[in-house]
Structure formats: C-alpha cells, structure tokens
Design an enzyme around this catalytic site. Structure first.
Site, PDB file in Angstrom:
ATOM      1  CG  HIS A 108      -2.111   0.353   1.173  1.00 49.55           C
ATOM      2  ND1 HIS A 108      -2.515   1.548   0.852  1.00 49.55           N
ATOM      3  CD2 HIS A 108      -3.375  -0.402   0.933  1.00 49.55           C
ATOM      4  CE1 HIS A 108      -3.810   1.487   0.460  1.00 49.55           C
ATOM      5  NE2 HIS A 108      -4.452   0.315   0.669  1.00 49.55           N
ATOM      6  N   PRO A 155      -3.136   5.927  17.537  1.00 51.68           N
ATOM      7  CG  PRO A 155      -5.201   4.606  17.213  1.00 51.68           C
ATOM      8  CD  PRO A 155      -4.528   5.678  18.233  1.00 51.68           C
ATOM      9  CE1 TYR A 195       0.249   7.903   7.334  1.00 55.71           C
ATOM     10  CE2 TYR A 195       0.919   7.161   5.158  1.00 55.71           C
ATOM     11  CZ  TYR A 195      -0.231   7.143   6.151  1.00 55.71           C
ATOM     12  OH  TYR A 195      -1.272   6.790   6.105  1.00 55.71           O
TER      13      TYR A 195
END
Ligand code: RFL
Length: 404
Positions: A83, A305, A401
């Site tokens: 992804h 999260p 990220y």
C-alpha cells in the site's frame, strides 16, 4: 497469602521471562529462541483471544525487512498487501499522495496484526518455545536486583511464581510490568489529545484504493483497507461515546457525509463486525528499564493510532532488546542492554512527534473555543495546504509516515 499457601506456590524459571504475547513479546521470544536463550512467555489471555484480537494493520518497510531478516515474514510476504497511497478529502477538494514516489520511496504492507501474531506464535511453538496462556502476571518483584521474580495467577486464580535473570515487560499499557515499577523510579510523560475515535471493522471491501483521511467540520473520518473483504473505518466522536451508541445506518451515513461520498464515489457498505472506542492518548516512560526489568512495545510507550506506529515500534524495540539480552547472557557484555533505553527513546520520540503532527492535521482543536478555535482551524487549513502544494513537505510527510 498464608505460609502454607506460599509453600504450595509452584515455581518455574527461565533466564528471560517475557510478559505478554503481542507483537513485542512474540518477536522477542522468537529472537531469543533463535539465539539459544532460555526464555518463557506468560500471557494473560487465552490463545484464541490473542489470535483474533483485531488491531493494527499497517506495517512499515523497515518492520517487514526486520521480520524478513529473522525469517519471521513468511505469512505477511504471502498474504500482505502493498500500500503506498493516501488521499486527503477536505472542504474544498481532495488530493492524493503517492508516498512510494516521495521521501525514501517506501510503502506499507497491510497485514492484520492478529495474523502476524498467529504466525509469530506458530513459529515460536515450532521452535520449541515455552508459553503459558491464561497466566497473568500480577507483579514483578525484586527487579532492582539480579534475581527478579514474577508473581502470576492462572485463569482459576491459582498463584505461582517465575524466577528469572531478566524480565521483559511486553504486556501493554495496563500490564503488570508498568505497575511494578516503584513511584519515582521512572518518569511518565503523558498527553491526552482530547480526541476520541470510534474504530470500526466493516465486513465490506475497501471503498477506495488508498488510505482515506477526511477532514470535515463534523469531525475526522478515516478509511483503511484491511483485506479484500474487510475495511477499517474511524469516526471522530464525542468523548464518552459508548461503542454501541451509534446504529449501523447512522455510522454509514456519517462516514458517507464526512468522506464526501456524494462527490467522490459511494462507500461499500456491510455489517459492522467490531467497534472500539479509542481515546487518543500518548505516553512515554523514561527510562525503559528498572534494574533487570525492561519495557517494550505499548508497555514502554503508548502512541495514538493516528500515524500507525505502535506495532512498528514494538517490533523494533523487541529486536533491540533481544540483541541486548543475548549479549548480556551469552557474552557477559552488558553494554547493548545499557544502551537499550536511550536507543529506543530516540525512535519513540520521533514517532510521537509525527503522530502528534498528524493529530493536529486531522482534527479541529477539541479543547479550543471561540476565536482560539477558529485560529486553530485556520492553522490546520494552512497545514493541509502546505501538504497539498509543497513537494518538500510531501517528502517530509512520506519519510515520517513510513519511517521511524
Ligand atoms: P499488545 O499487542 O497489547 O500485547 C500485550 C499482550 O500482553 C498481554 N497482557 C498480559 N500478559 C501477562 N500478564 C499480564 N498482566 C498482562 N497484561 C496484558 C495482553 O493480553 C496482550 O496479549 O502490546 P505490544 O506487543 O506492545 O504491541 C503493541 C501493538 O499492539 C499496538 O501498538 C498497535 O496495535 C497500535 N496500532 C497500530 N500500530 C501500527 O503500527 N500500525 C497500525 O496500523 C495500528 N493500528 C493500533 C491500530 C492500535 C489500535 N488500538 C487498539 C487503539 C489500530 C487500533 C484501533
């Protein structure tokens, strides 16, 4: 406990007693086993529960490489999905960041945490690893010496104890390891971000081919693929909302509104199979050690999260701790163990900083009111605009990220 009860308390031992069979405890167990170190895992929950508890899904490339290095990545290499794109949806528009083409050019592998845990457990058992399920640690004693003891109770409340040379506290935020550290021995930094998410697992295929972050005046909504049949969604809700407070229709209507399905395409709806309420909080313990007790994973630091870092940090810390324990037990070299806390804290604070930045990007300031709230909102818009238009900002985002 009476003297006769104490006498009946069974005692086991291992050089390293690991509390908790989550990603941190199981990676540590596997690495110690491979290094020939005598270890045992004590897990409070039943095996079935551990193997079905739905949590993380996004594993960074460094995590996959680490697991690969130790021969632990077979399942995720076979069944994980790559992804590399996220999509931000805002009042004015939407934009995509293909982070595989930004920063260091890295991507995520989406692999449900309970499948990773199942793989790690199977491998640990296949290697002859010792594990006791339904055996919860109650307290770690004498950790400031060289012969710590773990008091445990089984599912029927029967007490026993484990003697160890080292104890690895991988038992999460509410575990016994943290509780056993005396007041003042470590410092706890804590922040409540004032934001609450309703975390949802939907029995429905993903609705877009990207991670979706919707920034909306009614609150944040998130979309994260899990598998072709299951999708995770998040909805920002008021603090104190009960998991079952919203009907399924209300959930889907609100997700569609915030993700602006009318403009960008409908959502694939399906039954909601799990709901969790998550108050976004962060904390860090400093140092991650009290004598012969070491903390790893959520026991060491809880991270909201919002940036998908918790499981990635847990795996990294487990590798560092395994190296330190092996050097100490095999080669009588305490130096790597002495460096463990400082090494981990550098990664932890960097991840906390990025996660904090994400929280301020995705949410209106819940504590703000009146003109201050408007001010915060304008800053948030400016942050999004920078991300949309500045290649430098996009590279910074991509590097943080996926990286640590
Ligand atoms: P775990 O996984 O909580 O495992 C701890 C284990 O310890 C056991 N235990 C005890 N055992 C013995 N004695 C006791 N007294 C015990 N007390 C507890 C528990 O039963 C359990 O089996 O901790 P670990 O190994 O440190 O792993 C941390 C990760 O689970 C966590 O950071 C992630 O799930 C965070 N997270 C995410 N991280 C990512 O890297 N990527 C993601 O995409 C991602 N998504 C998420 C997440 C966390 C979420 N929740 C639960 C807030 C999504 C969600 C919704």
């Amino acid at each position: 406990m009476t003297e006769s009860q104490k006498a009946r308390t069974a005692q086991d031992s291992a050089d390293v007693v690991i509390l908790g069979a989550g990603p941190a405890g199981l990676v540590l167990g596997n690495l110690l086993l491979a290094a020939g170190i005598d270890c045992a895992i004590l897990e409070r929950a039943a095996r079935e529960h551990v193997q079905t508890r739905a949590r993380a899904g996004y594993l960074a490339e460094h995590t996959v490489r680490l697991l690969d290095r130790h021969g632990l990545a077979g399942g995720l290499r076979r069944r994980g999905q790559e992804h590399g794109v996220c999509e931000f949806r805002t009042e004015s528009d939407r934009f995509r960041l293909d982070y595989r083409l930004l920063g260091r050019g890295e991507q995520h592998t989406v692999y449900p945490q309970h499948e990773l845990v199942t793989d790690l457990l199977a491998q640990y058992l296949a290697g002859g690893g010792r594990i006791r399920f339904e055996t919860g640690a109650v307290a770690v004693r004498d950790a400031d010496g060289t012969q710590p003891v773990v008091d445990v109770r089984d599912a029927d409340g029967r007490p026993s104890r484990w003697a160890a040379r080292y104890v690895a506290g991988c038992d999460g935020r509410h575990g016994a390891a943290r509780r056993s550290i005396p007041d003042g021995a470590v410092r706890r930094h804590h922040r409540d971000h004032g934001v609450t998410w309703l975390g949802l697992l939907a029995e429905a295929p993903p609705s877009l081919d990207a991670v979706g972050y919707a920034i909306h005046p009614r609150g944040f909504a998130g979309h994260m693929a899990r598998s072709p049949e299951v999708t995770r969604y998040y909805l920002q809700v008021a603090r104190g909302t009960a998991p079952d407070a919203w009907s399924e229709d209300r959930i889907w209507d609100e997700l569609a509104l915030r993700l602006r399905a009318a403009d960008h395409g409908p959502l694939e709806r399906g039954p909601i199979s799990r709901r969790t309420v998550v108050d976004l909080e962060s904390d860090v313990l400093e140092p991650l050690r009290h004598g012969s007790l070491f903390l790893a994973g959520d026991a060491a630091s809880l991270i909201s999260p919002s940036a998908a870092k918790g499981a990635n940090l847990a795996v990294l810390e487990a590798e560092l701790l395994a190296g330190g324990l092996t050097a100490a037990l095999r080669h009588a070299d305490p130096a790597p163990l002495d460096r463990y806390s400082a090494q981990c804290l550098a990664y932890i604070w960097r991840a906390q900083e990025f996660s904090h930045w994400m929280i301020r990007l995705l949410h209106a300031d819940p504590a703000g009111s009146g003109s201050d709230s408007l001010f915060q909102d304008r800053l948030r818009h400016s942050r999004i605009e920078m991300l949309r238009t500045s290649r430098t900002q996009q590279d910074w985002f991509a590097e943080n990220y996926v990286g640590l």
